[in-house]
Design an enzyme around this catalytic site. Structure first.
Site, PDB file in Angstrom:
ATOM      1  N   SER A 585       0.846  -1.188   0.000  1.00 52.82           N
ATOM      2  CA  SER A 585       0.000   0.000   0.000  1.00 52.82           C
ATOM      3  C   SER A 585       0.878   1.233   0.000  1.00 52.82           C
ATOM      4  O   SER A 585       1.996   1.219   0.543  1.00 52.82           O
ATOM      5  CB  SER A 585      -0.914   0.006   1.228  1.00 52.82           C
ATOM      6  OG  SER A 585      -1.564   1.253   1.374  1.00 52.82           O
ATOM      7  N   TYR A 598      -3.304   0.129  10.374  1.00 52.83           N
ATOM      8  CA  TYR A 598      -3.256  -0.328   8.980  1.00 52.83           C
ATOM      9  C   TYR A 598      -1.917   0.009   8.336  1.00 52.83           C
ATOM     10  O   TYR A 598      -1.263  -0.860   7.737  1.00 52.83           O
ATOM     11  CB  TYR A 598      -4.401   0.320   8.199  1.00 52.83           C
ATOM     12  CG  TYR A 598      -4.350   0.071   6.708  1.00 52.83           C
ATOM     13  CD1 TYR A 598      -4.733  -1.157   6.178  1.00 52.83           C
ATOM     14  CD2 TYR A 598      -3.913   1.062   5.833  1.00 52.83           C
ATOM     15  CE1 TYR A 598      -4.694  -1.396   4.806  1.00 52.83           C
ATOM     16  CE2 TYR A 598      -3.859   0.840   4.464  1.00 52.83           C
ATOM     17  CZ  TYR A 598      -4.252  -0.394   3.957  1.00 52.83           C
ATOM     18  OH  TYR A 598      -4.202  -0.623   2.609  1.00 52.83           O
TER      19      TYR A 598
END
Length: 709
Positions: A585, A598
């Site tokens: 990500s 996250y």
């Protein structure tokens, strides 16, 4: 494993419960009534080919001599419609037939001077083409053209080949049919066999068909229906006779090795180890079967003797090679033993080539075994692609049935070694192989994609499938992953895609997913670690449960997945190496507001990939990362709370305003889609990046914060 059938081993049935199936007519007059003569030929052919008690996949050929209007003269001419080269009568359409002027075919005999002219005669077939039909005529065309009958079928189901491949076959043929069915000794398919067949029928005007030793049966009729029903009736006669001969007798001398209840797990462990030893130009794909025939045969007293003989019918032989490799079930954990057995087989095959080669023979092809048989475990087959591997296994299953029947009435007779070689290395067969299109870049490669039901996972799987890879989809959502699998099966074919239920936080499920992949395809070349979640919360609202959940999925899940894949990937070093692709990500590189759990878990996964790149390099395992950003459309993550949470973090509406926000935030002002991530996955999984490891590719439409440093 989910592929429409439960992943359970098949139950074993006793030899007495495995008779030759009795075919019955499936002709429907109401369907046939509206069909043209050519369509009736197709209908008949599809009925025969779709019934595996009648013929094998790709096997057999059918023909009809039909009146057509010559496009040059406008006159009515007789045209032979015959199955074209390489077709399958069960699934073919009208364009699968070659069409040839019958008078020109009959005129070819002026060019024939004897058996040495067989190859030369094939070269004349294109000159007989009717109406510019581009479908190549098969080598069996003379068998149809030289017979004076309107409709001809040539098939080779197990019951027929069992007669044709037995020392007692000719006597059994007489016992079953009296003089109605003749017998011709073995002759390789071609013009000479067509002449012999024609001459035999002339000399025996009452004959209704001819058994071709080692090859099958050919028969005829005055109409499409009569020919079809005659073919089915002859096969039923043979099957009934053999079932009677087998009744009460133990097949293959009886059983001496029981079926192993752990055979599915044994196959999952063994197949990648064998695959890694099969070096060559391309890696192999495997297929496993523990069907009743395989277990009965491999566990029998006569197993080693019969297996060493090889197969009999040319259709079987071309799929299965000169002989299978047999393994001792007590030594399967011994890598040195497996290496010796593969090496010995390759030497055996090379010696066979040297003994039998002609002055003009093509160069020796792949010397690896196709069929591997293990008592108590079953049958494994390996080929350049999954469909070929599956078909090879099915054809060897046919060969087992043939051996069972042949031994019931005499001694099983395999193809003579030189005859077998001359078929395998036939110049016409070589020319057909050379005409085949080049394989797609990932044919022979096996991938497992976690999170395979999601947007990025499914898109990545589709991209790999499109270029020829086999893919195991792994996802915790059983219904969703099966839906994706079913869609891909329709798009790419059932052979190349499977689904398995896997929660990447569960170590046992992860191990089971890779075992499924190994058993279904033979091993692993590409891992796409994609399963993920997303959460957003200020640090003061980040609970231990939320923190742990992110790390369980995004860090530990990637660790468990990579660790389970590692032994499979290591096996393939000599076949050009393997690839692991982590879906990371932008937040694994660039900090994000209200996403500490996250983003830090993604950062941990990114660093894990770099560590694994160091460990993997000596084993030919490349490990790289793709960092997406704002893949909103098509992403399951963005369908949930993550959309609301990220919109809240930026103080904007979660609808179109959110998408516009991310689009405008990017340097290129463009949306990022799952297919965009899939292209980066493909690059890192393929040989296009063969010299890249430890790298990250950002697919984020440009984000300066995420520039790697």
């Amino acid at each position: 494993m989910l592929d429409g059938t439960p992943m359970t081993v098949q139950s074993v049935i006793s030899p007495a419960a495995i008779p030759f199936a009795i075919p019955a007519s499936r002709w429907d007059d109401s369907v046939a009534a509206s069909l043209s003569p050519a369509e009736l030929l197709l209908y008949r052919s599809n009925l025969l080919g779709s019934d595996l008690t009648v013929t094998n996949f790709g096997g057999g050929n059918t023909s009809a001599k039909l009146s057509e209007t010559d496009p040059l003269t406008g006159q009515s001419v007789e045209v032979l419609w015959v199955k074209g080269s390489g077709g399958d009568i069960g699934s073919m359409k009208l364009d699968g037939f070659a069409t040839l002027y019958q008078d020109k075919l009959l005129g070819l005999e002026q060019h024939y001077a004897g058996p040495d002219d067989d190859d030369k005669m094939v070269g004349f077939l294109p000159h007989c083409t009717f109406n510019l039909n581009g479908r190549a005529a098969s080598i069996d065309t003379p068998l149809h053209s030289l017979l004076p009958f309107a409709h001809v079928d040539h098939v080779h189901p197990d019951a027929i080949i069992a007669l044709a491949a037995s020392s007692g076959g000719e006597a059994a043929t007489k016992a079953i049919w009296g003089g109605r069915i003749g017998w011709l000794p073995w002759k390789r398919p071609g013009y000479t066999l067509g002449v012999q067949l024609r001459d035999f029928v002339r000399a025996n005007p009452g004959v209704e068909g001819v058994m071709l030793a080692g090859h099958g049966i050919i028969c005829w009729g005055d109409s499409a229906k009569a020919c079809y029903e005659h073919t089915v009736a002859l096969i039923a006669d043979a099957a009934n006779y053999l079932n009677g001969e087998l009744s009460g007798k133990p097949a293959f001398g009886g059983q001496k090795v029981a079926s192993n209840p752990d055979r599915a797990a044994i196959a999952a462990d063994l197949m990648p180890r064998l695959r890694g030893l099969m070096t060559g130009a391309r890696s192999k794909v495997g297929h496993y079967s523990d069907d009743a025939e395989a277990l009965e045969f491999t566990g029998s007293v006569e197993f080693e003797r019969l297996a060493a003989l090889g197969t009999s019918c040319p259709d079987h032989f071309l799929r299965t090679k000169i002989a299978p490799l047999t393994l001792d079930p007590e030594r399967l954990q011994d890598d040195a033993y497996l290496g010796e057995k593969i090496a010995a087989y390759r030497e055996l095959y090379a010696a066979y080539y040297e003994r039998c080669k002609r002055a003009n023979s093509p160069a020796m092809r792949d010397a690896n075994p196709v069929v591997v048989l293990v008592p108590g475990v079953g049958r494994m087959t390996f080929a350049n692609d999954k469909t070929t591997a599956r078909l090879a296994g099915e054809f060897y299953g046919n060969a087992i049935n043939v051996m069972r029947g042949a031994e019931a009435i005499g001694d099983y007779i395999a193809l003579d070694e030189q005859e077998a070689f001359d078929i395998e290395y036939w110049l016409l067969e070589e020319a057909k192989l050379q005409r085949m299109p080049a394989p797609k870049p990932l044919v022979g490669k096996i991938a497992l994609v976690t999170g395979g039901a999601g947007g990025i996972g499914a898109a990545s799987a589709a991209r790999l499938l499109r270029d020829g890879a086999c893919v195991m989809l792994a996802d915790r959502d059983a219904r969703a992953v099966q839906e994706v699998c079913n869609g891909f099966a329709k798009q790419f074919g059932k052979d190349v895609v499977r689904a398995t239920v896997c929660d990447v936080t569960d170590e046992a499920q992860v191990q089971a997913a890779f075992a499924d992949c190994a058993r279904e395809f033979g091993g692993l070349d590409i891992l796409v670690a994609n399963a993920g979640i997303a959460s957003s919360a200020p640090i003061e609202e980040t609970t231990i449960e939320l923190w742990s959940r992110n790390y369980d999925v995004l860090a530990q899940g990637y660790f468990l997945t990579a660790r389970a894949a590692w032994p499979l990937l290591r096996r393939m070093k000599e076949q050009g190496g393997t690839s692991v692709v982590f879906i990371g990500s932008k937040n694994g590189v660039a900090a994000a507001t209200n996403a500490s759990a996250y983003a830090s878990a993604k950062a941990a996964a990114n660093h894990l990939a770099r560590c694994l790149a160091l460990e993997g390099a000596p084993h030919g395992i490349r490990v790289n990362t793709v960092n997406p950003d704002a893949v909103i459309r098509g992403s399951k993550i963005w369908d949930g709370d993550w959309r609301q949470e990220r919109a809240g973090a930026h103080g904007i509406d979660p609808g179109q305003e959110l998408e516009e926000h991310y689009r405008q935030r990017s340097m290129l002002k463009r949306d990022v889609l799952p297919d965009d991530i899939a292209e980066a996955v493909y690059f890192l999984a393929s040989d296009m990046s063969a010299k890249s490891t430890g790298n990250m590719i950002n697919v984020d439409a440009g984000n300066a914060q995420a520039f790697t440093r």
